[in-house]
Design a protein around this motif. Sequence first.
Motif, PDB file in Angstrom:
ATOM      1  N   LEU A 248     -37.456 -29.576 -22.781  1.00  0.00           N
ATOM      2  CA  LEU A 248     -36.639 -30.135 -23.196  1.00  0.00           C
ATOM      3  C   LEU A 248     -36.069 -31.233 -21.851  1.00  0.00           C
ATOM      4  N   ASP A 249     -36.611 -30.970 -20.587  1.00  0.00           N
ATOM      5  CA  ASP A 249     -36.062 -31.891 -19.253  1.00  0.00           C
ATOM      6  C   ASP A 249     -36.795 -32.884 -19.807  1.00  0.00           C
TER       7      ASP A 249
ATOM      8  N   ASN B 183     -21.390 -27.133 -19.422  1.00  0.00           N
ATOM      9  CA  ASN B 183     -23.081 -27.659 -19.894  1.00  0.00           C
ATOM     10  C   ASN B 183     -23.459 -28.906 -19.926  1.00  0.00           C
ATOM     11  N   ALA B 184     -22.597 -29.845 -19.755  1.00  0.00           N
ATOM     12  CA  ALA B 184     -22.909 -31.223 -19.953  1.00  0.00           C
ATOM     13  C   ALA B 184     -23.193 -31.869 -18.363  1.00  0.00           C
ATOM     14  N   GLN B 185     -22.753 -31.148 -17.575  1.00  0.00           N
ATOM     15  CA  GLN B 185     -22.129 -31.898 -16.064  1.00  0.00           C
ATOM     16  C   GLN B 185     -23.102 -30.930 -15.319  1.00  0.00           C
ATOM     17  N   GLU B 186     -23.818 -29.676 -15.708  1.00  0.00           N
ATOM     18  CA  GLU B 186     -24.822 -28.801 -15.183  1.00  0.00           C
ATOM     19  C   GLU B 186     -26.238 -29.224 -15.724  1.00  0.00           C
ATOM     20  N   GLY B 187     -26.647 -30.031 -16.821  1.00  0.00           N
ATOM     21  CA  GLY B 187     -27.495 -31.045 -17.405  1.00  0.00           C
ATOM     22  C   GLY B 187     -27.936 -32.066 -16.504  1.00  0.00           C
ATOM     23  N   VAL B 188     -27.171 -32.348 -15.605  1.00  0.00           N
ATOM     24  CA  VAL B 188     -26.525 -34.333 -15.159  1.00  0.00           C
ATOM     25  C   VAL B 188     -27.355 -33.528 -13.709  1.00  0.00           C
ATOM     26  N   LEU B 189     -26.728 -32.593 -13.693  1.00  0.00           N
ATOM     27  CA  LEU B 189     -27.083 -32.492 -11.933  1.00  0.00           C
ATOM     28  C   LEU B 189     -28.431 -31.801 -12.625  1.00  0.00           C
TER      29      LEU B 189
ATOM     30  N   ASN C  79     -30.814 -35.153 -12.802  1.00  0.00           N
ATOM     31  CA  ASN C  79     -30.517 -35.550 -11.001  1.00  0.00           C
ATOM     32  C   ASN C  79     -31.735 -34.967 -10.016  1.00  0.00           C
ATOM     33  N   ALA C  80     -31.836 -33.451  -9.933  1.00  0.00           N
ATOM     34  CA  ALA C  80     -32.598 -32.971  -9.053  1.00  0.00           C
ATOM     35  C   ALA C  80     -34.320 -32.873  -9.705  1.00  0.00           C
ATOM     36  N   LEU C  81     -34.476 -32.758 -10.420  1.00  0.00           N
ATOM     37  CA  LEU C  81     -36.112 -33.080 -11.253  1.00  0.00           C
ATOM     38  C   LEU C  81     -36.248 -34.859 -10.787  1.00  0.00           C
ATOM     39  N   GLU C  82     -35.770 -35.759 -10.598  1.00  0.00           N
ATOM     40  CA  GLU C  82     -36.404 -36.702 -10.623  1.00  0.00           C
ATOM     41  C   GLU C  82     -36.089 -36.830  -9.159  1.00  0.00           C
TER      42      GLU C  82
ATOM     43  N   GLU D  89     -34.245 -40.088 -23.320  1.00  0.00           N
ATOM     44  CA  GLU D  89     -33.258 -39.759 -24.219  1.00  0.00           C
ATOM     45  C   GLU D  89     -32.041 -40.701 -23.062  1.00  0.00           C
ATOM     46  N   SER D  90     -31.764 -40.068 -22.067  1.00  0.00           N
ATOM     47  CA  SER D  90     -31.211 -40.391 -20.769  1.00  0.00           C
ATOM     48  C   SER D  90     -31.530 -41.740 -20.600  1.00  0.00           C
ATOM     49  N   GLU D  91     -32.531 -42.150 -20.478  1.00  0.00           N
ATOM     50  CA  GLU D  91     -32.778 -43.403 -19.872  1.00  0.00           C
ATOM     51  C   GLU D  91     -33.499 -44.267 -20.523  1.00  0.00           C
ATOM     52  N   GLU D  92     -33.111 -43.623 -22.123  1.00  0.00           N
ATOM     53  CA  GLU D  92     -33.413 -44.711 -23.286  1.00  0.00           C
ATOM     54  C   GLU D  92     -35.440 -45.315 -23.346  1.00  0.00           C
ATOM     55  N   ILE D  93     -35.539 -44.234 -22.836  1.00  0.00           N
ATOM     56  CA  ILE D  93     -37.140 -44.670 -22.488  1.00  0.00           C
ATOM     57  C   ILE D  93     -38.421 -45.161 -23.937  1.00  0.00           C
ATOM     58  N   GLU D  94     -38.893 -45.505 -24.392  1.00  0.00           N
ATOM     59  CA  GLU D  94     -39.253 -46.046 -25.262  1.00  0.00           C
ATOM     60  C   GLU D  94     -40.729 -45.116 -25.019  1.00  0.00           C
ATOM     61  N   ILE D  95     -41.123 -44.514 -26.786  1.00  0.00           N
ATOM     62  CA  ILE D  95     -41.920 -43.679 -26.717  1.00  0.00           C
ATOM     63  C   ILE D  95     -42.273 -44.386 -28.004  1.00  0.00           C
TER      64      ILE D  95
END
Length: 312
Positions: free
Chosen positions: A202-203, A11-17, A20-23, A209-215
């Motif tokens: 959720l995306d 699931n984690a690998q699918e989430g990363v893929l 990456n596609a959305l980005e 979270e993954s980019e460690e973006i401040e909000i």
Amino acid sequence: MLQEIEQPKTNAQEGVLTMNALESEAIYIFREVVAQFERPVLLFSGGKDSITLVRLAQKAFWPAKIPFPLMHIDTGHNFPETIAFRDKLVEELGVELIVRNVQDAINQGKVIEETGKYASRNMLQTTTLLDAIEEFKFDACIGGARRDEEKARAKERVFSVRDDFGQWDEKNQRPELFDLLNGKIDLGQNVRVFPISNWTELDVWSYIESEEIEIPSIYFAHERSVFLRDGLIWSAEDEVVFRAEDEVVEERIVRFRTVGDMSCTAAVESNADTIQKVVAEIRDSKISERGARIDDKRSEAAMEKRKQQGYF
């Protein structure tokens, strides 16, 4: 020789893929905007979606600076935490910020402010936005709307054409086959662009979270003075929020899933005080983030009517 059997992805690998596609899609859209339009602008509210857009724009044009200004249509009813974050981010990035105020349109008699229990300046933003587009001759306005938010937004194309009155015709939109984006417009028209249209709530949170973006801190659980109305939790710390004498103020641990005006955005009870806890909470949620936005509850077609008139 036996062919190697591909192992199933976790699931984690699918989430990363997927991420990456959305980005990659969003970065492609940003670059198409700059390639096809002369005067684009990024509509910035200080909320999580527009903050995500800023990060994507940074990546799209790195190492150069973001090649267009940010613009905030300030209702005067924004959460203070959001405004403080907006100013801090702009200073750090060194980008141009354009602010146009709804209060000016009220003072000039262009719009009439609502009064009463459910009064909001949300709809009044449209006039100020259209005036700003005309003032600066913007031909592309980049926004953070997503199709999963609301059914009217689900009808939008990535390049959504507005006529010379700023109006949107949901029945007359261009096809976007094979991800080909057509930015050709007639004199007076402009385009609203939605780079994260295909993302979910959720995306967005997973990307933050993954980019460690401040909000802004308002998105995390904190103690706040609030009162209850119509089953929703309203901030009692802000003078612009109408509160009747019989509506009792109390202290609760809350956070805000979406950041609109104080007068139309309710909080949710939550203990999610870290980004990891927020992501977990959103993953388990059965309620839309806009369930706490009273401006969407005025009618079944509230958002669609606002968009037809020129809203974001």
